[in-house]
Design an enzyme around this catalytic site. Structure first.
Site, PDB file in Angstrom:
ATOM      1  N   GLU A  38       0.829  -1.212   0.000  1.00 33.33           N
ATOM      2  CA  GLU A  38       0.000   0.000   0.000  1.00 33.33           C
ATOM      3  C   GLU A  38       0.872   1.275   0.000  1.00 33.33           C
ATOM      4  O   GLU A  38       0.725   2.133  -0.858  1.00 33.33           O
ATOM      5  CB  GLU A  38      -0.893  -0.019   1.248  1.00 33.33           C
ATOM      6  CG  GLU A  38      -1.802   1.179   1.332  1.00 33.33           C
ATOM      7  CD  GLU A  38      -2.348   1.427   2.718  1.00 33.33           C
ATOM      8  OE1 GLU A  38      -2.121   0.615   3.636  1.00 33.33           O
ATOM      9  OE2 GLU A  38      -3.006   2.467   2.893  1.00 33.33           O
ATOM     10  N   HIS A  39       1.765   1.379   0.987  1.00 27.50           N
ATOM     11  CA  HIS A  39       2.683   2.532   1.030  1.00 27.50           C
ATOM     12  C   HIS A  39       4.074   2.049   0.683  1.00 27.50           C
ATOM     13  O   HIS A  39       4.535   1.053   1.233  1.00 27.50           O
ATOM     14  CB  HIS A  39       2.781   3.123   2.448  1.00 27.50           C
ATOM     15  CG  HIS A  39       1.473   3.546   3.034  1.00 27.50           C
ATOM     16  ND1 HIS A  39       0.780   2.797   3.954  1.00 27.50           N
ATOM     17  CD2 HIS A  39       0.744   4.670   2.837  1.00 27.50           C
ATOM     18  CE1 HIS A  39      -0.319   3.447   4.306  1.00 27.50           C
ATOM     19  NE2 HIS A  39      -0.368   4.586   3.641  1.00 27.50           N
TER      20      HIS A  39
HETATM   21  N1  LIG Z   1      -5.903   0.962   3.361  1.00 27.22           N
HETATM   22  C1  LIG Z   1      -6.010   2.203   3.775  1.00 27.22           C
HETATM   23  O1  LIG Z   1      -6.041   3.136   2.988  1.00 27.22           O
HETATM   24  C2  LIG Z   1      -6.132   2.513   5.230  1.00 27.22           C
HETATM   25  C3  LIG Z   1      -6.087   3.837   5.661  1.00 27.22           C
HETATM   26  C4  LIG Z   1      -6.280   4.099   7.006  1.00 27.22           C
HETATM   27  C5  LIG Z   1      -6.530   3.071   7.885  1.00 27.22           C
HETATM   28  N2  LIG Z   1      -6.555   1.799   7.447  1.00 27.22           N
HETATM   29  C6  LIG Z   1      -6.845   0.684   8.331  1.00 27.22           C
HETATM   30  O2  LIG Z   1      -8.085   0.917   8.944  1.00 27.22           O
HETATM   31  C7  LIG Z   1      -8.152   0.054  10.072  1.00 27.22           C
HETATM   32  C8  LIG Z   1      -8.864   0.728  11.206  1.00 27.22           C
HETATM   33  O3  LIG Z   1      -9.239  -0.326  12.043  1.00 27.22           O
HETATM   34  P1  LIG Z   1      -9.930  -0.158  13.435  1.00 27.22           P
HETATM   35  O4  LIG Z   1     -10.269  -1.519  13.904  1.00 27.22           O
HETATM   36  O5  LIG Z   1      -9.087   0.701  14.294  1.00 27.22           O
HETATM   37  O6  LIG Z   1     -11.239   0.695  13.163  1.00 27.22           O
HETATM   38  P2  LIG Z   1     -12.512   0.421  12.221  1.00 27.22           P
HETATM   39  O7  LIG Z   1     -13.351   1.630  12.391  1.00 27.22           O
HETATM   40  O8  LIG Z   1     -12.117   0.023  10.864  1.00 27.22           O
HETATM   41  O9  LIG Z   1     -13.242  -0.817  12.879  1.00 27.22           O
HETATM   42  C9  LIG Z   1     -13.911  -0.707  14.114  1.00 27.22           C
HETATM   43  C10 LIG Z   1     -15.155  -1.543  14.047  1.00 27.22           C
HETATM   44  O10 LIG Z   1     -14.815  -2.911  13.808  1.00 27.22           O
HETATM   45  C11 LIG Z   1     -15.852  -3.719  14.290  1.00 27.22           C
HETATM   46  N3  LIG Z   1     -15.312  -4.918  14.906  1.00 27.22           N
HETATM   47  C12 LIG Z   1     -14.316  -4.992  15.809  1.00 27.22           C
HETATM   48  N4  LIG Z   1     -14.125  -6.266  16.188  1.00 27.22           N
HETATM   49  C13 LIG Z   1     -15.011  -7.022  15.507  1.00 27.22           C
HETATM   50  C14 LIG Z   1     -15.317  -8.415  15.452  1.00 27.22           C
HETATM   51  N5  LIG Z   1     -14.633  -9.296  16.170  1.00 27.22           N
HETATM   52  N6  LIG Z   1     -16.300  -8.829  14.620  1.00 27.22           N
HETATM   53  C15 LIG Z   1     -16.975  -7.946  13.865  1.00 27.22           C
HETATM   54  N7  LIG Z   1     -16.737  -6.621  13.896  1.00 27.22           N
HETATM   55  C16 LIG Z   1     -15.778  -6.159  14.702  1.00 27.22           C
HETATM   56  C17 LIG Z   1     -16.651  -2.905  15.268  1.00 27.22           C
HETATM   57  O11 LIG Z   1     -17.941  -2.758  14.771  1.00 27.22           O
HETATM   58  C18 LIG Z   1     -15.979  -1.549  15.307  1.00 27.22           C
HETATM   59  O12 LIG Z   1     -16.908  -0.491  15.234  1.00 27.22           O
HETATM   60  C19 LIG Z   1      -6.728  -0.362  10.390  1.00 27.22           C
HETATM   61  O13 LIG Z   1      -6.584  -1.719  10.040  1.00 27.22           O
HETATM   62  C20 LIG Z   1      -5.898   0.504   9.480  1.00 27.22           C
HETATM   63  O14 LIG Z   1      -4.709  -0.110   9.086  1.00 27.22           O
HETATM   64  C21 LIG Z   1      -6.384   1.515   6.128  1.00 27.22           C
HETATM   65 ZN   LIG Z   2      -0.912   5.225   8.629  1.00 33.42          ZN
END
Ligand SMILES: NC(=O)c1ccc[n+]([C@@H]2O[C@H](COP(=O)([O-])OP(=O)(O)OC[C@H]3O[C@@H](n4cnc5c(N)ncnc54)[C@H](O)[C@@H]3O)[C@@H](O)[C@H]2O)c1
Ligand SMILES: [Zn+2]
Length: 443
Positions: free
Chosen positions: A320-321
């Site tokens: 990705e990066h």
């Molecule tokens: N590819 C990209 O461009 C990019 C950019 C920024 C962030 N990201 C990614 O976004 C992600 C953010 O993740 P996060 O978890 O902090 O927040 P998130 O908002 O993506 O997920 C949180 C939600 O996940 C759900 N969840 C948690 N555990 C669960 C389970 N066991 N079963 C079902 N649902 C469940 C809950 O509903 C919760 O509200 C990170 O993996 C980060 O790397 C990707």
């Molecule tokens: Zn980041």
């Protein structure tokens, strides 16, 4: 030719098994939302985020009260970041032209770029309240001219995060819901008693969010597969040292437990020093709790003999990066073909790209960089073609070709659409179901 792994991550088979488990949970959860609507959404919000409300949409008064909690400095910083994102998005928008050309006399072909009419922006907030993701999806949708912008983010520490809500509101969101995970993207795509379904889902998220978007694709559009963050550092001794490499790897590993980070280098010395530096930093980094797990399970250190090998490995991983710090950064820019975004030179870094510099941080993961770049203003625009035949000569001429090419495929009804025009505008008597020939057609 030698490519040596000083450290390897989880085997592919284990990664595939994790993906299959996620896919099964997502499928049954989406089905539940489909069948029970708001009741299912509420149960899931309570189960995963311990957040119970009658309705999850924030009212105007709530939005104002939440934004009042944001400090003037934070608000100014959010506005600065959105200006950078909008400026670059507008330049990209300006590069996308509607076109109309006359390809032969009397034949006019064109395309128009039309904004998607409603979009659902997911802003992650499980581990960190990702303020910047609101700029990337909401503000960019606004630049594209999307008339209905819906935004969802989970509660953070039990309540809507002020920075995220401010960024959504300033970015131009028309509806804000405090919902996360599968329930958020499911509700926006499928619709419920209280949420009108959208036409397109955008934004990054954890493995559940990314998989839910993937499963919802078809019913709605999605921007791309933007799951758990990945990072790759391509470095040689001329431009980088262990401190830069280790900092750049761990800076993305802290996102979650499943963020691959890869060091690709032609220097075994730099590779070994980076491994040592990562161990040192993991002892002092406050977010080491997650970064360490990601590094242990998904971290890789790959040493190549040549730059060509580094290029081939980098394209194959399609991270990705990709942070490039070598004596030939522009050579990588000219030659790399598969990646999310490039960060060129030691003065550049992924975190600035994530938060403020102006390029979009929603980027392809899991090798999606082989077939798409990241989110950008163009993902909110649909390019639709149209055509006009404006002279009798053109109608007869293109119709004669059309008639014969339809019959080549056996499509008699299709051919007749052409024939009727050849008869009418070319005054040639083509019998029903036969191929049309104009006097000039033997050319
Ligand atoms: N590819 C990209 O461009 C990019 C950019 C920024 C962030 N990201 C990614 O976004 C992600 C953010 O993740 P996060 O978890 O902090 O927040 P998130 O908002 O993506 O997920 C949180 C939600 O996940 C759900 N969840 C948690 N555990 C669960 C389970 N066991 N079963 C079902 N649902 C469940 C809950 O509903 C919760 O509200 C990170 O993996 C980060 O790397 C990707
Ligand atoms: Zn980041």
């Amino acid at each position: 030719m030698a490519i040596t792994y000083l450290k390897r991550g989880k085997p592919e088979a284990d990664r595939a098994e994790d993906d299959a488990k996620t896919a099964a949970i997502v499928a049954s959860t989406l089905k539940d939302i489909e069948q029970r609507g708001d009741a299912a959404v509420r149960e899931l919000a309570v189960k995963f985020d311990k957040y119970d409300r009658e309705t999850y949409r924030l009212t105007e008064a709530e939005i104002e009260a939440i934004i009042a909690k944001v400090s003037p400095q934070d608000l100014a910083d959010i506005k600065f970041a959105q200006e950078q994102v909008k400026t670059f998005a507008q330049a990209q928008r300006d590069s996308m032209l509607d076109i109309e050309v006359e390809t032969m006399p009397g034949v006019i072909l064109g395309h128009k770029n039309i904004p998607v009419q409603s979009v659902g922006c997911y802003v992650p907030g499980g581990k960190f309240p990702m303020v910047a993701s609101a700029h990337m999806s909401v503000a960019t949708a606004k630049v594209a001219g999307v008339p209905r912008i819906v935004a969802c983010t989970p509660p953070f520490n039990g309540e809507p995060n002020p920075g995220v809500i401010a960024a959504m509101h300033l970015g131009g969101a028309d509806e804000i819901y405090v919902l996360g995970g599968i329930q958020a993207v499911g509700a926006m795509a499928i619709g419920t008693e209280t949420i009108d379904p959208v036409h397109l889902l955008v934004g990054p998220g954890n493995a559940f969010v990314a998989e839910a978007k993937r499963q919802l694709f078809g019913r709605v559009g999605i921007d791309l597969f933007a799951g758990p963050t990945e990072t790759m550092v391509i470095a040689d001794e001329s431009a980088a040292d262990a401190e830069l490499c280790a900092t750049d790897l761990l800076g993305q590993a802290e996102h979650g437990y499943n963020s691959p980070c890869v060091l690709l280098t032609n220097s075994e010395k730099l590779a070994r020093e980076t491994l040592t530096e990562i161990d040192r930093l993991l002892d002092i980094l406050p977010t080491a709790g997650t970064a360490k797990v990601s590094w242990e399970d998904y971290g890789e250190v790959i040493v190549c003999d040549t730059y060509d090998e580094m290029l081939a490995v980098a394209d194959d991983i399609a991270s990705e990066h990709v942070q490039v710090m070598t004596d030939r950064d522009d050579w990588f820019l000219d030659n790399m073909t598969c990646y999310g975004a490039l960060f060129l030179g030691p003065r550049t870094n992924v975190a600035n790209g994530d938060k403020v510099i102006g390029t979009n941080h929603t980027l392809p993961t899991k090798k999606a960089g082989r077939y798409t770049g990241g989110l950008w203003v163009g993902k909110y625009l649909k390019t639709h073609s149209y055509q006009k035949v404006t002279t009798d000569e053109a109608a007869a001429r293109i119709g004669a070709y059309g008639s014969r090419l339809c019959l080549l495929e056996g499509f008699v009804g299709h051919a007749e659409q052409c024939n009727v025009r050849v008869r009418r505008y070319g005054s040639v008597n083509v019998p029903y179901g036969e191929a049309a020939f104009l006097p000039e057609a033997a050319e």
